[in-house]
Design a protein around this motif. Structure first.
Motif, PDB file in Angstrom:
ATOM      1  N   LEU A 156     -77.776  63.422  22.703  1.00 13.72           N
ATOM      2  CA  LEU A 156     -77.219  63.851  21.425  1.00 13.72           C
ATOM      3  C   LEU A 156     -76.046  64.803  21.631  1.00 13.72           C
ATOM      4  CD1 LEU A 156     -80.502  64.449  19.374  1.00 13.72           C
ATOM      5  CD2 LEU A 156     -78.867  62.575  19.099  1.00 13.72           C
ATOM      6  N   THR A 157     -76.163  65.654  22.639  1.00 20.48           N
ATOM      7  CA  THR A 157     -75.082  66.585  22.931  1.00 20.48           C
ATOM      8  C   THR A 157     -73.840  65.865  23.418  1.00 20.48           C
ATOM      9  OG1 THR A 157     -76.755  68.230  23.550  1.00 20.48           O
ATOM     10  CG2 THR A 157     -74.484  68.676  24.183  1.00 20.48           C
ATOM     11  N   VAL A 158     -74.032  64.819  24.212  1.00 22.53           N
ATOM     12  CA  VAL A 158     -72.895  64.031  24.698  1.00 22.53           C
ATOM     13  C   VAL A 158     -72.155  63.388  23.534  1.00 22.53           C
ATOM     14  CG1 VAL A 158     -72.252  61.960  25.999  1.00 22.53           C
ATOM     15  CG2 VAL A 158     -73.836  63.608  26.989  1.00 22.53           C
ATOM     16  N   PHE A 159     -72.896  62.823  22.587  1.00 18.76           N
ATOM     17  CA  PHE A 159     -72.272  62.225  21.401  1.00 18.76           C
ATOM     18  C   PHE A 159     -71.478  63.271  20.625  1.00 18.76           C
ATOM     19  CE2 PHE A 159     -75.488  58.759  21.743  1.00 18.76           C
ATOM     20  CZ  PHE A 159     -74.601  57.690  21.683  1.00 18.76           C
ATOM     21  N   LEU A 160     -72.081  64.430  20.421  1.00 24.15           N
ATOM     22  CA  LEU A 160     -71.412  65.488  19.661  1.00 24.15           C
ATOM     23  C   LEU A 160     -70.161  65.961  20.395  1.00 24.15           C
ATOM     24  CD1 LEU A 160     -71.380  67.478  17.302  1.00 24.15           C
ATOM     25  CD2 LEU A 160     -72.834  69.003  18.657  1.00 24.15           C
ATOM     26  N   GLU A 161     -70.283  66.157  21.704  1.00 19.88           N
ATOM     27  CA  GLU A 161     -69.143  66.619  22.497  1.00 19.88           C
ATOM     28  C   GLU A 161     -67.971  65.649  22.416  1.00 19.88           C
ATOM     29  OE1 GLU A 161     -68.070  67.054  27.226  1.00 19.88           O
ATOM     30  OE2 GLU A 161     -70.124  67.437  26.571  1.00 19.88           O
ATOM     31  N   GLN A 162     -68.277  64.358  22.567  1.00 17.51           N
ATOM     32  CA  GLN A 162     -67.202  63.367  22.512  1.00 17.51           C
ATOM     33  C   GLN A 162     -66.586  63.298  21.121  1.00 17.51           C
ATOM     34  OE1 GLN A 162     -65.372  62.141  24.609  1.00 17.51           O
ATOM     35  NE2 GLN A 162     -65.727  59.981  25.072  1.00 17.51           N
ATOM     36  N   GLY A 163     -67.416  63.423  20.105  1.00 14.85           N
ATOM     37  CA  GLY A 163     -66.896  63.410  18.742  1.00 14.85           C
ATOM     38  C   GLY A 163     -65.967  64.575  18.472  1.00 14.85           C
ATOM     39  N   VAL A 164     -66.356  65.773  18.924  1.00 12.69           N
ATOM     40  CA  VAL A 164     -65.511  66.959  18.753  1.00 12.69           C
ATOM     41  C   VAL A 164     -64.208  66.793  19.523  1.00 12.69           C
ATOM     42  CG1 VAL A 164     -65.321  69.419  19.286  1.00 12.69           C
ATOM     43  CG2 VAL A 164     -67.427  68.521  18.299  1.00 12.69           C
ATOM     44  N   ARG A 165     -64.304  66.282  20.755  1.00 14.06           N
ATOM     45  CA  ARG A 165     -63.102  66.093  21.571  1.00 14.06           C
ATOM     46  C   ARG A 165     -62.111  65.151  20.881  1.00 14.06           C
ATOM     47  NH1 ARG A 165     -65.311  65.180  25.945  1.00 14.06           N
ATOM     48  NH2 ARG A 165     -64.706  67.032  27.139  1.00 14.06           N
ATOM     49  N   ILE A 166     -62.602  64.030  20.396  1.00 17.63           N
ATOM     50  CA  ILE A 166     -61.718  63.048  19.767  1.00 17.63           C
ATOM     51  C   ILE A 166     -61.118  63.603  18.476  1.00 17.63           C
ATOM     52  CG2 ILE A 166     -61.665  60.795  18.619  1.00 17.63           C
ATOM     53  CD1 ILE A 166     -63.772  59.854  20.652  1.00 17.63           C
ATOM     54  N   PHE A 167     -61.956  64.208  17.651  1.00 17.95           N
ATOM     55  CA  PHE A 167     -61.498  64.721  16.363  1.00 17.95           C
ATOM     56  C   PHE A 167     -60.423  65.793  16.539  1.00 17.95           C
ATOM     57  CE2 PHE A 167     -62.006  67.866  12.914  1.00 17.95           C
ATOM     58  CZ  PHE A 167     -61.658  67.069  11.836  1.00 17.95           C
TER      59      PHE A 167
END
Length: 214
Positions: A156-167
């Motif tokens: 879940l943290t990996v998904f959140l991290e990637q989402g924040v990075r892209i956004f």
């Protein structure tokens, strides 16, 4: 039987997350290449070659060490021993990552002008240096959750991290890309830094709440 089901479940979660993240990462790389152009991608690749060495020094095998040490804590006082072990691991990670970050900031000018031959690398390298402590601490916490067979928290943290990075990268590129290649790389570096900080905060909260129930 229960251990077997847990193993299969964790393996399936890790495989699924890896496939999804690789796919997302591939499409995001294509987007970046089209958005900032080959020159900026080339410069950022040069930055990544030095930054990758810094990450290796900062993490220093802490993920595997934490997983191994935590998995060996058994017995009636296991919860107390796990907390003691985690304090040592986190201290180790913080020490080495701080050394690596300090060295990267201090050598960012030398690395840019002499090693890479491009002055535009200095500022992004200095920014990325500040992400080394969060990376090391997150790696330590990831090792803890792996040892405790709670890989869903890592995922879940990996998904959140990637989402924040892209956004954040997309937003920052909109503002900084017109200023040139150097600022395009700065946007990428800031996006990565914010993503690593977000990941550390979430992992820390998960660890804090989870350790209370041990």
């Amino acid at each position: 039987m229960k251990n077997g089901r847990t193993f299969i479940y964790n393996a399936f979660v890790l495989l699924s997350v890896t496939l999804v993240m690789r796919t997302v990462g591939m499409y995001f790389s294509v987007y970046l290449s089209n958005r900032i152009g080959p020159e900026a991608m080339g410069v950022y690749s040069l930055i990544g070659s030095v930054y990758g060495f810094g990450v290796t020094l900062a993490t220093s095998g802490i993920n595997l060490a934490t997983t191994r040490l935590i998995s060996e804590t058994t017995g009636a006082d296991a919860a107390v021993r796990r907390r003691r072990t985690m304090r040592c691991c986190l201290g180790y990670a913080l020490l080495f990552s701080t050394i690596a970050a300090t060295a990267l900031v201090a050598l960012s000018g030398v690395a840019s002008y002499r090693w890479l031959g491009d002055a535009r690398c200095q500022r992004p390298l200095a920014i990325l240096a500040f992400s080394l402590p969060p990376i090391a601490l997150s790696s330590c916490l990831n090792g803890y959750f792996t040892a405790r067979r709670q890989v869903i928290k890592n995922s879940l943290t990996v998904f959140l991290e990637q989402g924040v990075r892209i956004f954040l990268t997309v937003i920052l590129l909109t503002r900084l890309l017109p200023a040139g290649v150097e600022y395009a790389c700065v946007a990428l570096a800031l996006g990565s830094l914010a993503a690593e900080l977000c990941s550390l905060v979430v992992l820390s909260l998960l660890y804090a709440f989870g350790s209370r129930r041990d």
